[in-house]
Design an enzyme around this catalytic site. Structure first.
Site, PDB file in Angstrom:
ATOM      1  N   HIS A  30       0.823  -1.218   0.000  1.00 60.28           N
ATOM      2  CA  HIS A  30       0.000   0.000   0.000  1.00 60.28           C
ATOM      3  C   HIS A  30       0.859   1.271   0.000  1.00 60.28           C
ATOM      4  O   HIS A  30       0.406   2.324  -0.415  1.00 60.28           O
ATOM      5  CB  HIS A  30      -0.963   0.004   1.195  1.00 60.28           C
ATOM      6  CG  HIS A  30      -0.274  -0.081   2.502  1.00 60.28           C
ATOM      7  ND1 HIS A  30       0.081  -1.279   3.068  1.00 60.28           N
ATOM      8  CD2 HIS A  30       0.169   0.871   3.338  1.00 60.28           C
ATOM      9  CE1 HIS A  30       0.690  -1.048   4.215  1.00 60.28           C
ATOM     10  NE2 HIS A  30       0.768   0.243   4.395  1.00 60.28           N
ATOM     11  N   ASP A  33       1.105   2.988  -3.262  1.00 62.15           N
ATOM     12  CA  ASP A  33      -0.038   3.803  -3.703  1.00 62.15           C
ATOM     13  C   ASP A  33      -0.216   5.032  -2.825  1.00 62.15           C
ATOM     14  O   ASP A  33      -1.006   5.907  -3.124  1.00 62.15           O
ATOM     15  CB  ASP A  33      -1.335   2.970  -3.629  1.00 62.15           C
ATOM     16  CG  ASP A  33      -1.258   1.758  -4.529  1.00 62.15           C
ATOM     17  OD1 ASP A  33      -0.737   1.904  -5.649  1.00 62.15           O
ATOM     18  OD2 ASP A  33      -1.686   0.665  -4.105  1.00 62.15           O
ATOM     19  N   HIS A  34       0.497   5.045  -1.730  1.00 58.17           N
ATOM     20  CA  HIS A  34       0.296   6.121  -0.741  1.00 58.17           C
ATOM     21  C   HIS A  34       1.638   6.783  -0.468  1.00 58.17           C
ATOM     22  O   HIS A  34       2.299   6.439   0.507  1.00 58.17           O
ATOM     23  CB  HIS A  34      -0.296   5.529   0.546  1.00 58.17           C
ATOM     24  CG  HIS A  34      -0.759   6.569   1.518  1.00 58.17           C
ATOM     25  ND1 HIS A  34       0.093   7.184   2.406  1.00 58.17           N
ATOM     26  CD2 HIS A  34      -1.982   7.114   1.754  1.00 58.17           C
ATOM     27  CE1 HIS A  34      -0.584   8.046   3.153  1.00 58.17           C
ATOM     28  NE2 HIS A  34      -1.836   8.022   2.782  1.00 58.17           N
ATOM     29  N   PHE A  35       2.173   7.595  -1.352  1.00 51.98           N
ATOM     30  CA  PHE A  35       1.480   8.127  -2.526  1.00 51.98           C
ATOM     31  C   PHE A  35       2.276   7.776  -3.772  1.00 51.98           C
ATOM     32  O   PHE A  35       3.507   7.886  -3.765  1.00 51.98           O
ATOM     33  CB  PHE A  35       1.335   9.647  -2.414  1.00 51.98           C
ATOM     34  CG  PHE A  35       0.466  10.074  -1.277  1.00 51.98           C
ATOM     35  CD1 PHE A  35      -0.909  10.157  -1.432  1.00 51.98           C
ATOM     36  CD2 PHE A  35       1.019  10.374  -0.041  1.00 51.98           C
ATOM     37  CE1 PHE A  35      -1.707  10.571  -0.376  1.00 51.98           C
ATOM     38  CE2 PHE A  35       0.216  10.776   1.010  1.00 51.98           C
ATOM     39  CZ  PHE A  35      -1.146  10.864   0.847  1.00 51.98           C
ATOM     40  N   LEU A  46       4.490   6.768   2.333  1.00 48.60           N
ATOM     41  CA  LEU A  46       4.281   7.176   3.722  1.00 48.60           C
ATOM     42  C   LEU A  46       3.346   6.193   4.401  1.00 48.60           C
ATOM     43  O   LEU A  46       2.373   5.738   3.792  1.00 48.60           O
ATOM     44  CB  LEU A  46       3.611   8.562   3.794  1.00 48.60           C
ATOM     45  CG  LEU A  46       4.348   9.766   3.219  1.00 48.60           C
ATOM     46  CD1 LEU A  46       3.443  10.987   3.325  1.00 48.60           C
ATOM     47  CD2 LEU A  46       5.651  10.005   3.965  1.00 48.60           C
TER      48      LEU A  46
END
Lengths: 175, 128
Positions: A30, A33-35, A46
């Site tokens: 994740h 995707d973040h970010f 992050l």
């Protein structure tokens, strides 16, 4: 398996305090995707703040559940306060410390701090936030609503964290 | 402690528990309708009252519990005469007069005003 947001319990004083750690890793998908890169900006991985709150909820939830030998179904009921003032990047360790403020048959309130540690710099721990929570003991608190007998809140994955941290699932007899 | 002093402390703890502004918390404010309190907030308020005033609040003494789930107490969304009597006996700090004429369960929450908490704390402190 339930998503676990702590890696190890480093201290548990029954009915009083718990200290846990979470190592943030770039292998966690994740974070990609973040970010993700967008609008010409490079990716900025992050640890999502909501998952830091979840990490505190799992830590404090274990502390609350442990006090009754995990017989109560403990559910997060309210985020009373959540303040985070810095980002947490991969390679850093988060340390959660949660204390029980009040607890009775129907629920509990906890206060907690979030610290960040750079494993490459001894003594680097610094507090970056505070998270206070409320938990409900489901069986005693939902106007007669019935829940399954088995404790679906504290499943195998939580038991594994306890076992790997060398902590017995039942506290010493209470006062 | 005077009633005004109790009110000031109750006001501060409600600002904290319900994330409302100080000026919104008036004696006549209804905890649910005016200040947005939900079920878990009642436990939060109980904890904060205990801590702030050094009192012990037994479960079901300040806010009713187990009324909604008892068919003897609630039928078709209305509290039965038996239920009304049970709640009244347990909660002398509440003014039931307006609600009693049409005792809808959903409206029980509206009986709890800021001044209800102040009166309750006043009685608890006097009995200490």
């Amino acid at each position: 398996m339930r998503w676990l947001w702590i890696d190890r319990i480093v201290e548990l004083v029954p009915r009083t305090r718990i200290v846990t750690i979470k190592n943030v890793s770039l292998a966690e998908e994740h974070l990609h995707d973040h970010f993700a890169a967008s609008g010409g900006l490079p990716p900025i991985p992050l640890m999502p703040a909501c998952l830091i709150v979840e990490g505190m909820a799992q830590s404090a939830g274990i502390l609350v559940g442990h006090s009754e030998g995990f017989r109560e179904k403990v559910a997060l009921a309210k985020v009373s306060r959540a303040e985070l003032e810095a980002d947490v990047t991969p390679g850093l360790t988060i340390r959660y410390t949660a204390s029980i403020q009040q607890m009775d048959r129907v629920g509990a309130s906890t206060t907690g701090t979030v610290e960040v540690i750079d494993p490459n710099r001894p003594g680097s721990a610094r507090q970056i936030g505070a998270i206070d929570l409320m938990f409900s003991h489901l069986d005693n608190n939902m106007a007669g609503m019935e829940f399954p007998e088995h404790n679906f809140v504290f499943g195998e994955s939580f038991k594994m964290v306890l076992r790997m941290s060398g902590i017995a699932a039942d506290p010493a007899p209470g006062p | 402690m005077t009633r005004d002093e109790i009110f000031t402390k109750v006001q501060a703890l409600l600002v904290d528990a319900l994330a409302v502004d100080e000026e919104e918390v008036k004696p006549e404010s209804i905890l649910t309708k005016d200040l947005g309190a939900e079920s878990i907030d009642f436990l939060d308020i109980v904890f904060k009252l205990e801590q702030t005033f050094g009192i012990k609040i037994p479960q079901g003494e300040l806010f009713p519990d187990n009324v909604a789930s008892d068919p003897e107490y609630v039928q078709n969304g209305r509290v039965t005469p038996k239920g009304v009597a049970a709640i009244k006996a347990r909660m002398p700090h509440i003014d039931f007069s307006a609600w009693e004429a049409d005792p809808q369960l959903m409206k029980v929450g509206e009986l709890f005003k800021v001044e209800t908490l102040v009166k309750y704390v006043e009685a608890k402190l006097a009995a200490k």
